[in-house]
Write a protein that holds these residues in place. Structure first.
Motif, mmCIF file in Angstrom:
data_model
loop_
_atom_site.group_PDB
_atom_site.id
_atom_site.type_symbol
_atom_site.label_atom_id
_atom_site.label_comp_id
_atom_site.label_asym_id
_atom_site.label_seq_id
_atom_site.Cartn_x
_atom_site.Cartn_y
_atom_site.Cartn_z
ATOM 1 N N LEU A 175 38.737 -47.613 -3.840
ATOM 2 C CA LEU A 175 38.361 -48.919 -3.259
ATOM 3 C C LEU A 175 36.981 -48.613 -2.860
ATOM 4 O O LEU A 175 35.904 -49.378 -3.075
ATOM 5 C CB LEU A 175 38.985 -49.166 -1.796
ATOM 6 C CG LEU A 175 40.518 -49.913 -1.956
ATOM 7 C CD1 LEU A 175 41.081 -50.270 -0.701
ATOM 8 C CD2 LEU A 175 40.105 -51.389 -2.500
ATOM 9 N N TRP A 176 36.422 -47.520 -2.506
ATOM 10 C CA TRP A 176 34.956 -47.109 -2.107
ATOM 11 C C TRP A 176 34.472 -47.094 -3.263
ATOM 12 O O TRP A 176 33.100 -47.441 -3.716
ATOM 13 C CB TRP A 176 34.841 -45.853 -1.284
ATOM 14 C CG TRP A 176 34.987 -46.060 0.045
ATOM 15 C CD1 TRP A 176 36.089 -45.665 0.945
ATOM 16 C CD2 TRP A 176 34.221 -46.644 1.032
ATOM 17 N NE1 TRP A 176 35.789 -46.348 2.054
ATOM 18 C CE2 TRP A 176 34.565 -46.811 2.286
ATOM 19 C CE3 TRP A 176 32.670 -47.298 0.791
ATOM 20 C CZ2 TRP A 176 33.794 -47.186 3.470
ATOM 21 C CZ3 TRP A 176 32.165 -47.766 1.803
ATOM 22 C CH2 TRP A 176 32.527 -47.685 3.051
ATOM 23 N N LEU A 177 34.867 -46.601 -4.390
ATOM 24 C CA LEU A 177 34.307 -46.618 -5.841
ATOM 25 C C LEU A 177 34.065 -47.851 -6.191
ATOM 26 O O LEU A 177 33.036 -48.206 -6.838
ATOM 27 C CB LEU A 177 35.112 -45.822 -6.635
ATOM 28 C CG LEU A 177 35.285 -44.241 -6.723
ATOM 29 C CD1 LEU A 177 36.142 -43.408 -7.488
ATOM 30 C CD2 LEU A 177 33.861 -43.610 -6.725
ATOM 31 N N ILE A 178 34.969 -48.664 -6.161
ATOM 32 C CA ILE A 178 34.866 -50.246 -6.440
ATOM 33 C C ILE A 178 33.679 -50.857 -5.838
ATOM 34 O O ILE A 178 32.843 -51.457 -6.277
ATOM 35 C CB ILE A 178 36.084 -50.909 -6.220
ATOM 36 C CG1 ILE A 178 37.487 -50.593 -7.288
ATOM 37 C CG2 ILE A 178 35.643 -52.463 -6.461
ATOM 38 C CD1 ILE A 178 38.424 -51.059 -6.964
ATOM 39 N N PHE A 179 33.613 -50.717 -4.357
ATOM 40 C CA PHE A 179 32.553 -51.146 -3.599
ATOM 41 C C PHE A 179 31.277 -50.815 -4.050
ATOM 42 O O PHE A 179 30.136 -51.428 -4.227
ATOM 43 C CB PHE A 179 32.708 -50.680 -2.101
ATOM 44 C CG PHE A 179 34.151 -51.316 -1.519
ATOM 45 C CD1 PHE A 179 34.624 -52.796 -2.147
ATOM 46 C CD2 PHE A 179 34.695 -50.847 -0.664
ATOM 47 C CE1 PHE A 179 35.681 -53.269 -1.848
ATOM 48 C CE2 PHE A 179 35.878 -51.393 0.174
ATOM 49 C CZ PHE A 179 36.206 -52.681 -0.552
ATOM 50 N N LEU A 180 31.130 -49.342 -4.330
ATOM 51 C CA LEU A 180 29.728 -48.702 -4.605
ATOM 52 C C LEU A 180 29.610 -49.170 -6.105
ATOM 53 O O LEU A 180 28.337 -49.403 -6.211
ATOM 54 C CB LEU A 180 30.031 -47.271 -4.553
ATOM 55 C CG LEU A 180 30.157 -46.550 -3.245
ATOM 56 C CD1 LEU A 180 30.265 -45.217 -3.247
ATOM 57 C CD2 LEU A 180 29.024 -47.095 -2.287
ATOM 58 N N GLY A 181 30.341 -49.245 -6.860
ATOM 59 C CA GLY A 181 30.104 -49.874 -8.171
ATOM 60 C C GLY A 181 29.632 -51.199 -8.452
ATOM 61 O O GLY A 181 28.826 -51.455 -9.188
ATOM 62 N N THR A 182 30.391 -52.041 -7.606
ATOM 63 C CA THR A 182 30.171 -53.213 -7.506
ATOM 64 C C THR A 182 28.237 -53.387 -6.983
ATOM 65 O O THR A 182 27.284 -54.387 -7.344
ATOM 66 C CB THR A 182 30.879 -54.119 -6.318
ATOM 67 O OG1 THR A 182 32.216 -54.210 -6.897
ATOM 68 C CG2 THR A 182 30.473 -55.411 -6.428
ATOM 69 N N ALA A 183 28.189 -52.467 -5.865
ATOM 70 C CA ALA A 183 26.806 -52.806 -5.394
ATOM 71 C C ALA A 183 25.783 -52.453 -6.359
ATOM 72 O O ALA A 183 24.668 -52.975 -6.342
ATOM 73 C CB ALA A 183 26.636 -51.827 -3.906
ATOM 74 N N ALA A 184 25.922 -51.325 -7.080
ATOM 75 C CA ALA A 184 25.071 -50.655 -8.195
ATOM 76 C C ALA A 184 24.929 -51.668 -9.398
ATOM 77 O O ALA A 184 24.108 -52.068 -9.723
ATOM 78 C CB ALA A 184 25.616 -49.511 -8.828
ATOM 79 N N GLU A 185 26.062 -52.492 -9.605
ATOM 80 C CA GLU A 185 26.109 -53.642 -10.795
ATOM 81 C C GLU A 185 25.398 -54.569 -10.408
ATOM 82 O O GLU A 185 24.589 -55.063 -11.135
ATOM 83 C CB GLU A 185 27.636 -53.982 -11.076
ATOM 84 C CG GLU A 185 27.561 -54.850 -12.157
ATOM 85 C CD GLU A 185 27.085 -54.447 -13.544
ATOM 86 O OE1 GLU A 185 26.783 -55.296 -14.201
ATOM 87 O OE2 GLU A 185 27.502 -53.180 -13.659
ATOM 88 N N PHE A 186 25.659 -55.158 -8.927
ATOM 89 C CA PHE A 186 25.105 -56.414 -8.760
ATOM 90 C C PHE A 186 23.683 -56.369 -8.095
ATOM 91 O O PHE A 186 23.101 -57.482 -7.659
ATOM 92 C CB PHE A 186 26.090 -57.238 -8.005
ATOM 93 C CG PHE A 186 27.112 -57.872 -8.957
ATOM 94 C CD1 PHE A 186 27.022 -58.873 -9.500
ATOM 95 C CD2 PHE A 186 28.329 -57.240 -8.833
ATOM 96 C CE1 PHE A 186 27.997 -59.212 -10.284
ATOM 97 C CE2 PHE A 186 29.402 -57.538 -9.575
ATOM 98 C CZ PHE A 186 29.324 -58.637 -10.345
ATOM 99 N N LEU A 187 23.204 -55.130 -7.499
ATOM 100 C CA LEU A 187 22.161 -55.093 -7.040
ATOM 101 C C LEU A 187 21.202 -54.467 -7.795
ATOM 102 O O LEU A 187 19.984 -54.821 -8.001
ATOM 103 C CB LEU A 187 22.194 -54.406 -5.435
ATOM 104 C CG LEU A 187 23.277 -55.136 -4.562
ATOM 105 C CD1 LEU A 187 23.175 -54.573 -3.144
ATOM 106 C CD2 LEU A 187 22.542 -56.577 -4.215
ATOM 107 N N VAL A 188 21.420 -52.980 -7.935
ATOM 108 C CA VAL A 188 20.461 -52.024 -8.482
ATOM 109 C C VAL A 188 20.294 -52.641 -9.981
ATOM 110 O O VAL A 188 19.157 -52.600 -10.609
ATOM 111 C CB VAL A 188 21.055 -50.555 -8.489
ATOM 112 C CG1 VAL A 188 20.225 -49.732 -9.283
ATOM 113 C CG2 VAL A 188 21.118 -50.182 -7.181
ATOM 114 N N LYS A 189 21.250 -52.617 -10.875
ATOM 115 C CA LYS A 189 21.276 -52.877 -12.345
ATOM 116 C C LYS A 189 20.615 -54.480 -12.484
ATOM 117 O O LYS A 189 19.854 -54.440 -13.256
ATOM 118 C CB LYS A 189 22.709 -52.978 -13.041
ATOM 119 C CG LYS A 189 22.477 -53.101 -14.377
ATOM 120 C CD LYS A 189 23.931 -52.770 -14.868
ATOM 121 C CE LYS A 189 23.940 -53.044 -16.503
ATOM 122 N NZ LYS A 189 25.414 -52.821 -16.981
#
Length: 344
Positions: free
Chosen positions: A99-113
């Protein structure tokens, strides 16, 4: 850069993971994992102890599931049996990590990327020069892009304008820069630096919209080469008067192919071959070279030159008199192989 109203104009974009689709998948996975964790803890609720009232209810299991997977852990409910602790270690902990990987991946996808992509597209937008603008990305626009790609056009030199979201998504998947908006508007064409473009290809669906787009392009870029698709023959002159250099009527051209088929078995096939970069031969337009000046049109380009364009005058090598001589500044239209002879 000019400031535009967001409701009318979206930033230049390239293909990326669709936000709605990617987010929906992540949310579905997260809720599924939470449901699995809750089911595990509910069936093993006898191994939990509520230090407040010594009774683990349905609401207590929901509460414990959430604070466990989020690693909050207040300590008011805790696993007390050996089995409950093993379940937490080997079943709940992997769910928590995933779940934490999903949250962090989502943050990276929708914010950083996405922030990086927005900055990159703004940089591309500022440096657009000698590019090709496709105004309208329906069937004709998509075929035009396919032909440009087959002819070797760099995708980074193509920008698509369309007001339809689905058409923009198709263009993104093709790998070109896009801007969603009304191509007839000055601010939309200014956003793609129409004044620095090499060519604009207009196919907006309706003739009135296409002609209005031509007018806008010609006003903003007087020297721009404009090609437009017009479906009603009565509107072709209007498109020329609006400033189009080339007016193509898909219906008329289809009629020409049908008529050619009635005169020979292979005429229509050869015409299709001739107009596409994916065929064996193609038409090429180029400027006359210095060593060709003074030569007969029949003697240049290995006899494959078919026309000279000299201003508004069109000269052919098959006239009644001698073939015309090439002059400086002439544009030569010739038939050439699509690939070198040895690579067919």
């Amino acid at each position: 850069m000019p400031v535009f109203r967001k409701r009318e104009l979206q930033p230049l974009q390239r293909q990326a993971l669709r936000a709605s689709h990617g987010l929906a998948v992540r949310i579905a996975i997260a809720f599924t994992l939470l449901a699995v964790a809750f089911a595990i803890l509910w069936f093993d609720r006898d191994g939990l102890r509520d230090n407040t009232d010594d009774h683990v209810s349905f609401a207590d299991v929901i509460y414990f599931t959430m604070i466990t997977v989020t690693t909050v852990g207040y300590g008011d409910i805790a696993p007390v049996t050996e089995r409950a602790r093993l379940i937490d270690a080997f079943l709940i902990t992997p769910i928590r990590i995933f779940l934490w990987l999903i949250f962090l991946g989502t943050a990276a996808e929708f914010l950083v990327k996405r922030s990086w992509e927005k900055w990159r597209m703004q940089r591309i937008q500022r440096t657009l020069h000698d590019h090709i603008v496709l105004a309208g990305f329906g069937r004709s626009g998509q075929n035009a892009l396919a032909e440009l790609i087959a002819g070797g056009t760099d995708l980074s030199h193509v920008v698509v304008i369309d007001a339809d979201e689905e058409a923009i998504e198709v263009a993104k998947k093709a790998g070109v820069a896009t801007i969603r908006g009304d191509a007839t508007r000055d601010e939309v064409q200014e956003a793609v630096h129409i004044e620095h473009a090499k060519t604009v290809i207009i196919s907006c669906g309706s003739d009135d919209t296409s002609i209005l787009t031509v007018l806008t392009s010609r006003q903003l870029a007087p020297g721009l080469r404009i090609a437009v698709a017009i479906r009603n023959a009565d509107n072709e002159i209007l498109a020329q008067q609006a400033g189009a250099d080339v007016v193509v009527n898909p219906t008329s051209f289809a009629g020409l192919l049908l008529a050619a088929a009635s005169h020979g078995e292979h005429l229509a096939e050869y015409l299709r071959d001739l107009i596409t970069a994916r065929g064996h031969v193609r038409l090429r337009e180029r400027e006359a070279t210095a060593d060709e000046v003074g030569q007969s049109l029949r003697d240049i380009s290995e006899g494959r030159a078919v026309r000279i364009h000299r201003g508004a005058e069109v000269l052919s090598p098959w006239g009644a008199g001698p073939a015309p001589k090439v002059q400086a500044g002439d544009s030569i239209l010739e038939v050439v192989p699509s690939q070198p002879q040895g690579r067919r």
